[in-house]
Structures are given as structure tokens and as C-alpha cells.
Design an enzyme around this catalytic site. Structure first.
Site, PDB file in Angstrom:
ATOM      1  N   GLN A 105      -9.218  -7.401  -4.988  1.00 24.98           N
ATOM      2  CA  GLN A 105      -9.088  -6.957  -3.600  1.00 24.98           C
ATOM      3  C   GLN A 105     -10.205  -7.597  -2.769  1.00 24.98           C
ATOM      4  OE1 GLN A 105      -8.046  -2.478  -3.350  1.00 24.98           O
ATOM      5  NE2 GLN A 105      -9.196  -2.725  -5.242  1.00 24.98           N
ATOM      6  N   ASP A 108     -14.472 -12.287  -1.324  1.00 24.88           N
ATOM      7  CA  ASP A 108     -15.745 -13.018  -1.355  1.00 24.88           C
ATOM      8  C   ASP A 108     -15.742 -14.270  -2.222  1.00 24.88           C
ATOM      9  OD1 ASP A 108     -17.029 -10.245  -3.345  1.00 24.88           O
ATOM     10  OD2 ASP A 108     -15.996 -12.057  -4.034  1.00 24.88           O
ATOM     11  N   HIS A 123      -6.029  -9.643  -1.094  1.00 25.76           N
ATOM     12  CA  HIS A 123      -6.315  -9.436   0.338  1.00 25.76           C
ATOM     13  C   HIS A 123      -6.826 -10.698   1.009  1.00 25.76           C
ATOM     14  CE1 HIS A 123      -6.781  -4.867  -0.588  1.00 25.76           C
ATOM     15  NE2 HIS A 123      -5.521  -5.210  -0.411  1.00 25.76           N
ATOM     16  N   CYS A 131      -3.995 -20.241  11.363  1.00 26.47           N
ATOM     17  CA  CYS A 131      -3.581 -20.269  12.764  1.00 26.47           C
ATOM     18  C   CYS A 131      -2.868 -18.954  13.090  1.00 26.47           C
ATOM     19  CB  CYS A 131      -2.623 -21.450  13.004  1.00 26.47           C
ATOM     20  SG  CYS A 131      -1.964 -21.451  14.683  1.00 26.47           S
ATOM     21  N   CYS A 154      -2.162 -26.719  17.340  1.00 29.66           N
ATOM     22  CA  CYS A 154      -1.444 -26.113  18.478  1.00 29.66           C
ATOM     23  C   CYS A 154      -2.396 -25.473  19.475  1.00 29.66           C
ATOM     24  CB  CYS A 154      -0.428 -25.081  17.985  1.00 29.66           C
ATOM     25  SG  CYS A 154      -1.184 -23.549  17.435  1.00 29.66           S
ATOM     26  N   GLY A 191     -14.517  -1.142 -10.218  1.00 25.75           N
ATOM     27  CA  GLY A 191     -15.244  -1.161  -8.944  1.00 25.75           C
ATOM     28  C   GLY A 191     -14.379  -0.976  -7.723  1.00 25.75           C
ATOM     29  N   SER A 193     -12.356   2.113  -5.271  1.00 28.14           N
ATOM     30  CA  SER A 193     -12.164   3.550  -5.017  1.00 28.14           C
ATOM     31  C   SER A 193     -10.685   3.920  -5.107  1.00 28.14           C
ATOM     32  CB  SER A 193     -12.702   3.896  -3.620  1.00 28.14           C
ATOM     33  OG  SER A 193     -12.013   3.105  -2.648  1.00 28.14           O
ATOM     34  N   PRO A 218     -19.129   3.707 -11.553  1.00 26.59           N
ATOM     35  CA  PRO A 218     -20.160   4.744 -11.741  1.00 26.59           C
ATOM     36  C   PRO A 218     -19.707   6.109 -11.224  1.00 26.59           C
ATOM     37  CG  PRO A 218     -20.820   3.186 -10.027  1.00 26.59           C
ATOM     38  CD  PRO A 218     -19.590   2.645 -10.649  1.00 26.59           C
TER      39      PRO A 218
HETATM   40  C1  BV8 Z   1       0.206  -2.659   3.995  1.00 30.29           C
HETATM   41  C2  BV8 Z   1      -9.366  -7.594   3.726  1.00 30.29           C
HETATM   42  C3  BV8 Z   1       2.409  -2.611   4.858  1.00 30.29           C
HETATM   43  C4  BV8 Z   1      -9.898  -7.482   5.120  1.00 30.29           C
HETATM   44  C5  BV8 Z   1      -8.727  -5.319   3.134  1.00 30.29           C
HETATM   45  C6  BV8 Z   1       0.580   3.705   1.478  1.00 30.29           C
HETATM   46  C7  BV8 Z   1       1.309   2.610   1.052  1.00 30.29           C
HETATM   47  C8  BV8 Z   1       1.154   1.365   1.639  1.00 30.29           C
HETATM   48  C9  BV8 Z   1       0.223   1.200   2.669  1.00 30.29           C
HETATM   49  C10 BV8 Z   1      -0.507   2.277   3.090  1.00 30.29           C
HETATM   50  C11 BV8 Z   1      -0.327   3.524   2.508  1.00 30.29           C
HETATM   51  N1  BV8 Z   1      -1.158   4.377   3.136  1.00 30.29           N
HETATM   52  C12 BV8 Z   1      -1.865   3.705   4.077  1.00 30.29           C
HETATM   53  C13 BV8 Z   1      -1.472   2.442   4.080  1.00 30.29           C
HETATM   54  C14 BV8 Z   1      -1.991   1.426   4.970  1.00 30.29           C
HETATM   55  C15 BV8 Z   1      -3.204   0.703   4.425  1.00 30.29           C
HETATM   56  C16 BV8 Z   1      -4.115   1.548   3.582  1.00 30.29           C
HETATM   57  O1  BV8 Z   1      -4.063   1.506   2.354  1.00 30.29           O
HETATM   58  N2  BV8 Z   1      -4.985   2.294   4.237  1.00 30.29           N
HETATM   59  C17 BV8 Z   1      -5.958   3.081   3.510  1.00 30.29           C
HETATM   60  C18 BV8 Z   1      -7.265   3.105   4.303  1.00 30.29           C
HETATM   61  C19 BV8 Z   1      -5.396   4.462   3.322  1.00 30.29           C
HETATM   62  N3  BV8 Z   1      -2.787  -0.457   3.660  1.00 30.29           N
HETATM   63  C20 BV8 Z   1      -2.504  -1.581   4.332  1.00 30.29           C
HETATM   64  O2  BV8 Z   1      -2.515  -1.661   5.538  1.00 30.29           O
HETATM   65  C21 BV8 Z   1      -2.129  -2.785   3.496  1.00 30.29           C
HETATM   66  N4  BV8 Z   1      -0.926  -3.346   4.026  1.00 30.29           N
HETATM   67  O3  BV8 Z   1       0.343  -1.610   3.486  1.00 30.29           O
HETATM   68  O4  BV8 Z   1       1.183  -3.298   4.708  1.00 30.29           O
HETATM   69  C22 BV8 Z   1       3.347  -3.627   5.326  1.00 30.29           C
HETATM   70  C23 BV8 Z   1       4.392  -3.999   4.492  1.00 30.29           C
HETATM   71  C24 BV8 Z   1       5.296  -4.933   4.959  1.00 30.29           C
HETATM   72  C25 BV8 Z   1       5.136  -5.522   6.233  1.00 30.29           C
HETATM   73  C26 BV8 Z   1       4.055  -5.142   7.047  1.00 30.29           C
HETATM   74  C27 BV8 Z   1       3.158  -4.194   6.590  1.00 30.29           C
HETATM   75  C28 BV8 Z   1      -3.175  -3.884   3.601  1.00 30.29           C
HETATM   76  C29 BV8 Z   1      -4.479  -3.416   3.054  1.00 30.29           C
HETATM   77  C30 BV8 Z   1      -5.470  -4.596   3.013  1.00 30.29           C
HETATM   78  C31 BV8 Z   1      -6.629  -4.329   3.946  1.00 30.29           C
HETATM   79  N5  BV8 Z   1      -7.626  -5.407   3.824  1.00 30.29           N
HETATM   80  N6  BV8 Z   1      -9.586  -6.346   3.007  1.00 30.29           N
HETATM   81  C32 BV8 Z   1     -11.410  -7.545   5.168  1.00 30.29           C
HETATM   82  O5  BV8 Z   1     -12.063  -7.490   4.100  1.00 30.29           O
HETATM   83  O6  BV8 Z   1     -11.950  -7.677   6.288  1.00 30.29           O
HETATM   84  S1  BV8 Z   1      -9.051  -3.885   2.320  1.00 30.29           S
HETATM   85  C33 BV8 Z   1     -10.712  -3.816   1.999  1.00 30.29           C
HETATM   86  O7  BV8 Z   1     -11.008  -2.457   1.763  1.00 30.29           O
HETATM   87  C34 BV8 Z   1     -11.124  -4.507   0.742  1.00 30.29           C
HETATM   88  O8  BV8 Z   1     -10.431  -5.694   0.515  1.00 30.29           O
HETATM   89  C35 BV8 Z   1     -10.855  -3.506  -0.334  1.00 30.29           C
HETATM   90  O9  BV8 Z   1      -9.565  -3.667  -0.839  1.00 30.29           O
HETATM   91  C36 BV8 Z   1     -10.869  -2.215   0.424  1.00 30.29           C
HETATM   92  C37 BV8 Z   1     -12.046  -1.394  -0.010  1.00 30.29           C
HETATM   93  O10 BV8 Z   1     -11.682  -0.838  -1.225  1.00 30.29           O
HETATM   94  P1  BV8 Z   1     -12.604  -1.004  -2.509  1.00 30.29           P
HETATM   95  O11 BV8 Z   1     -12.600  -2.422  -2.932  1.00 30.29           O
HETATM   96  O12 BV8 Z   1     -12.138   0.011  -3.445  1.00 30.29           O
HETATM   97  O13 BV8 Z   1     -14.066  -0.689  -2.010  1.00 30.29           O
HETATM   98  P2  BV8 Z   1     -14.701   0.738  -1.678  1.00 30.29           P
HETATM   99  O14 BV8 Z   1     -15.919   0.474  -0.887  1.00 30.29           O
HETATM  100  O15 BV8 Z   1     -13.652   1.654  -1.133  1.00 30.29           O
HETATM  101  O16 BV8 Z   1     -15.095   1.318  -3.129  1.00 30.29           O
HETATM  102  C38 BV8 Z   1     -16.087   0.670  -3.899  1.00 30.29           C
HETATM  103  C39 BV8 Z   1     -16.033   1.281  -5.279  1.00 30.29           C
HETATM  104  O17 BV8 Z   1     -16.965   0.602  -6.110  1.00 30.29           O
HETATM  105  C40 BV8 Z   1     -16.419   2.759  -5.312  1.00 30.29           C
HETATM  106  O18 BV8 Z   1     -15.497   3.458  -6.114  1.00 30.29           O
HETATM  107  C41 BV8 Z   1     -17.804   2.747  -5.988  1.00 30.29           C
HETATM  108  O19 BV8 Z   1     -18.012   3.905  -6.765  1.00 30.29           O
HETATM  109  C42 BV8 Z   1     -17.699   1.532  -6.853  1.00 30.29           C
HETATM  110  N7  BV8 Z   1     -18.960   0.890  -7.206  1.00 30.29           N
HETATM  111  C43 BV8 Z   1     -20.103   0.824  -6.485  1.00 30.29           C
HETATM  112  N8  BV8 Z   1     -21.015   0.082  -7.151  1.00 30.29           N
HETATM  113  C44 BV8 Z   1     -20.430  -0.329  -8.313  1.00 30.29           C
HETATM  114  C45 BV8 Z   1     -19.123   0.179  -8.346  1.00 30.29           C
HETATM  115  N9  BV8 Z   1     -18.285  -0.047  -9.367  1.00 30.29           N
HETATM  116  C46 BV8 Z   1     -18.745  -0.799 -10.393  1.00 30.29           C
HETATM  117  N10 BV8 Z   1     -19.981  -1.326 -10.434  1.00 30.29           N
HETATM  118  C47 BV8 Z   1     -20.854  -1.112  -9.414  1.00 30.29           C
HETATM  119  N11 BV8 Z   1     -22.096  -1.641  -9.470  1.00 30.29           N
END
Ligand code: BV8
Length: 247
Positions: A105, A108, A123, A131, A154, A191, A193, A218
Site C-alpha cells: 500500500q 515510497d 496505491h 497527466c 497537452c 505494518g 492498520s 506492534p
Molecule cells: C476506492 C496513496 C472505489 C495516496 C492511499 C469500503 C470498500 C471500498 C472503499 C471504501 C470502503 N470504505 C471506505 C472506502 C473508501 C476509501 C477508504 O478505504 N477509506 C478509509 C479511510 C475508510 N478507499 C478508497 O477510496 C480506495 N478507493 O475504494 O475506490 C472506486 C471503485 C471504482 C471506481 C471508483 C472508485 C482508494 C484508497 C487508496 C488511498 N490512497 N495512498 C497517498 O499516499 O498520498 S492510502 C494511504 O493510507 C496509504 O497508501 C495506506 O494504504 C493508507 C494508510 O494505511 P496503513 O498503510 O495501514 O498505515 P497506517 O498509518 O494506517 O497504519 C500503520 C500501521 O503500522 C499501524 O497498524 C501501526 O501499528 C503499524 N506500525 C507502526 N510501526 C511499525 C508498524 N508495523 C510494523 N513495524 C513497525 N515498526
């Protein structure tokens, strides 16, 4: 089948019999490379902005210059980061198993920097430019107008090559990830959530196919209760230990 704390040694034992391992990584994978996790990412100037708001087509339409400043700031942050031992361990793991599918996901590019060859960027990628009208990737040099890069073909605004909230996952990435999740005999979530969909739903396809799910994190997540194995810890420490047990 409830989740239970497992050790790297126990998971290595399961991996030895693994025909196909499917791995999904999230921002926690890059935390030990100094890249703050997605929700913790906002520091300094960006503290008052919500990434869930900024990473959207609406924000880009409303204020493209602000969105580009945010992505330029993130590109600088990420360009200075290097893969951590967890990234290298995953690249090594792929050489020790018959088949490993890596879905990330993260945007980077650190898995590729660590030597992972086939990475499904669910993602997109922070450093790609697309574009905003033609949709195609733009590799060549771009023209900057009022701080906004424009398409050399364009003239339309370019946008970062990432998937924003509300946008569809690239069809090829979605299909490859869904196939791997349904085919694998172990799904390893690292890693993340497990809050962002549809990535968060991939593990369900594994379970529906009767295969097992493991997690390295963690903290507990939305997936933890459904896991067969849970390794509580940092991926930069747990993954090298896992690989050592297998080597
Ligand atoms: C879509 C790029 C539909 C941009 C990102 C149900 C079904 C389908 C969709 C939805 C749904 N409900 C809601 C939705 C909409 C939405 C969504 O999921 N919203 C969430 C907030 C509820 N989803 C979408 O919009 C997706 N598209 O559904 O489209 C569609 C279909 C057809 C036609 C049109 C539309 C698109 C989602 C993609 C969004 N883009 N990134 C950018 O980066 O700028 S998401 C972005 O946030 C990241 O890429 C990443 O995926 C996400 C964050 O999540 P995590 O990676 O889990 O990170 P987080 O900080 O949350 O957690 C970190 C974890 O690491 C923690 O658990 C922590 O404990 C742990 N950790 C910490 N340190 C360590 C560790 N683990 C191991 N070792 C360590 N040292």
C-alpha cells in the site's frame, strides 16, 4: 480459529511448507526507515491538514498548488529514506520460498530499493507523474507553471501517480493482488492498520479459500482477531529473525 501470539520460529515452520506466500505491507513497514506512518505523517506545516482530505481528487481540483506542495514535501522526505532491515529481509525471503507475491500500500518505492523485484503497488508511486487529463504516466521533463508541473504533450496539470481516496485501484494491480490472495496458502499482513479498502479486504479472500492469515504489527489492528498467527513487534526486527529461522 482465534489469533494467538506466535514466534518467528513458529511462523518459519509454517513457511517451510508454504507453496505461495502473499504479503501485504503498509506504512508500518517504512516506519523504521524514518517515514512516519500515514496518519502520523503530518508534522510541522502539515500538522493542521488531514491526509484523508489532501489525498483526494477534490483537494487537487480545489487547490492544486497546495496538494503539489504536500507531495513535494513527501517526495523530499521519502527520497532521503533508505530501506530498513525489514525491507531487505522480505527481498531475501522471496529467494527462500517457491513463490512470494508482494503487495504494498506504500508509495515510497523502498521495497524496490531493497531488491524486491516484483512489487504490486496497490496505491501507485509517489514519484510518478500522471497527466490529469490523458491519465498516462509522464516520464519526460515537465514544464512548471505557478508551481504546478504540466503535461509536455497537452499542457494539462500533472498529478502525482498515486491512488487518491475515492479513486479506483489500478485494474492490473487489483486483479493480481486478488488472484494472489485467493491462491496463496498463507497471507502475511505487515505494518498496516487494515483500515483502507479494498486493500483491507484482501485477507478475507485468503480465509474464504480456506488458507491462513498472519500479521506482524506492534499494535492490534482490525485484522488481528481474524489472524491465525500474530507476531507483535516491529517489522524491521521480526522479519530478519523470521528469515534467520528459515535460512
Ligand atoms: C476506492 C496513496 C472505489 C495516496 C492511499 C469500503 C470498500 C471500498 C472503499 C471504501 C470502503 N470504505 C471506505 C472506502 C473508501 C476509501 C477508504 O478505504 N477509506 C478509509 C479511510 C475508510 N478507499 C478508497 O477510496 C480506495 N478507493 O475504494 O475506490 C472506486 C471503485 C471504482 C471506481 C471508483 C472508485 C482508494 C484508497 C487508496 C488511498 N490512497 N495512498 C497517498 O499516499 O498520498 S492510502 C494511504 O493510507 C496509504 O497508501 C495506506 O494504504 C493508507 C494508510 O494505511 P496503513 O498503510 O495501514 O498505515 P497506517 O498509518 O494506517 O497504519 C500503520 C500501521 O503500522 C499501524 O497498524 C501501526 O501499528 C503499524 N506500525 C507502526 N510501526 C511499525 C508498524 N508495523 C510494523 N513495524 C513497525 N515498526
Amino acid at each position: 480459529m482465534g489469533q494467538r501470539p506466535a514466534t518467528p520460529r513458529e511462523l518459519a515452520h509454517v513457511l517451510r511448507a508454504c507453496r505461495h506466500l502473499c504479503v501485504l505491507t503498509g506504512a508500518g513497514m517504512s516506519a523504521e526507515s524514518g517515514i512516519p506512518t500515514f496518519r502520523a505523517a503530518q508534522t510541522g506545516l502539515w500538522e493542521r491538514y488531514d491526509p484523508l482530505e489532501l489525498a483526494t481528487p477534490e483537494a487537487f481540483a480545489r487547490d492544486p498548488e497546495l496538494v503539489w506542495r504536500w507531495y513535494s514535501w513527501r517526495r523530499e522526505l521519502v527520497a532521503a529514506a533508505t530501506p530498513n532491515p525489514g525491507h531487505f529481509a522480505l527481498a531475501r525471503l522471496a529467494c527462500l520460498l517457491p513463490r512470494l507475491t508482494l503487495i504494498t500500500q506504500n508509495v515510497d518505492g523502498l521495497h524496490q530499493k531493497a531488491g524486491s523485484r516484483t512489487v504490486i503497488e496497490f496505491h501507485g508511486n509517489l514519484f510518478a507523474n500522471r497527466c490529469s487529463v490523458e491519465g498516462r504516466l509522464v516520464e519526460d521533463d515537465v514544464v512548471i507553471e505557478n508551481g504546478i508541473p504540466c503535461c509536455p504533450r497537452c499542457g494539462a496539470r500533472l498529478r502525482p501517480g498515486v491512488v487518491w481516496f475515492g479513486e479506483a485501484i489500478p485494474p492490473a494491480a487489483l486483479a493480481a493482488a486478488a488472484d494472489a490472495a485467493a491462491d496463496c496458502d498463507l497471507f502475511l499482513s505487515i505494518g498496516t492498520s487494515a483500515l483502507v479498502w479494498p486493500a483491507a479486504g484482501l485477507a478475507e479472500s485468503t480465509r474464504a479459500a480456506g488458507a491462513r492469515v498472519a500479521e506482524i504489527n506492534p499494535a492490534e489492528t482490525g485484522l488481528s482477531a481474524a489472524c491465525d498467527f500474530r507476531l507483535a513487534g516491529n517489522s524491521g526486527e521480526v522479519l530478519p529473525e523470521l528469515v534467520n529461522c528459515l535460512s
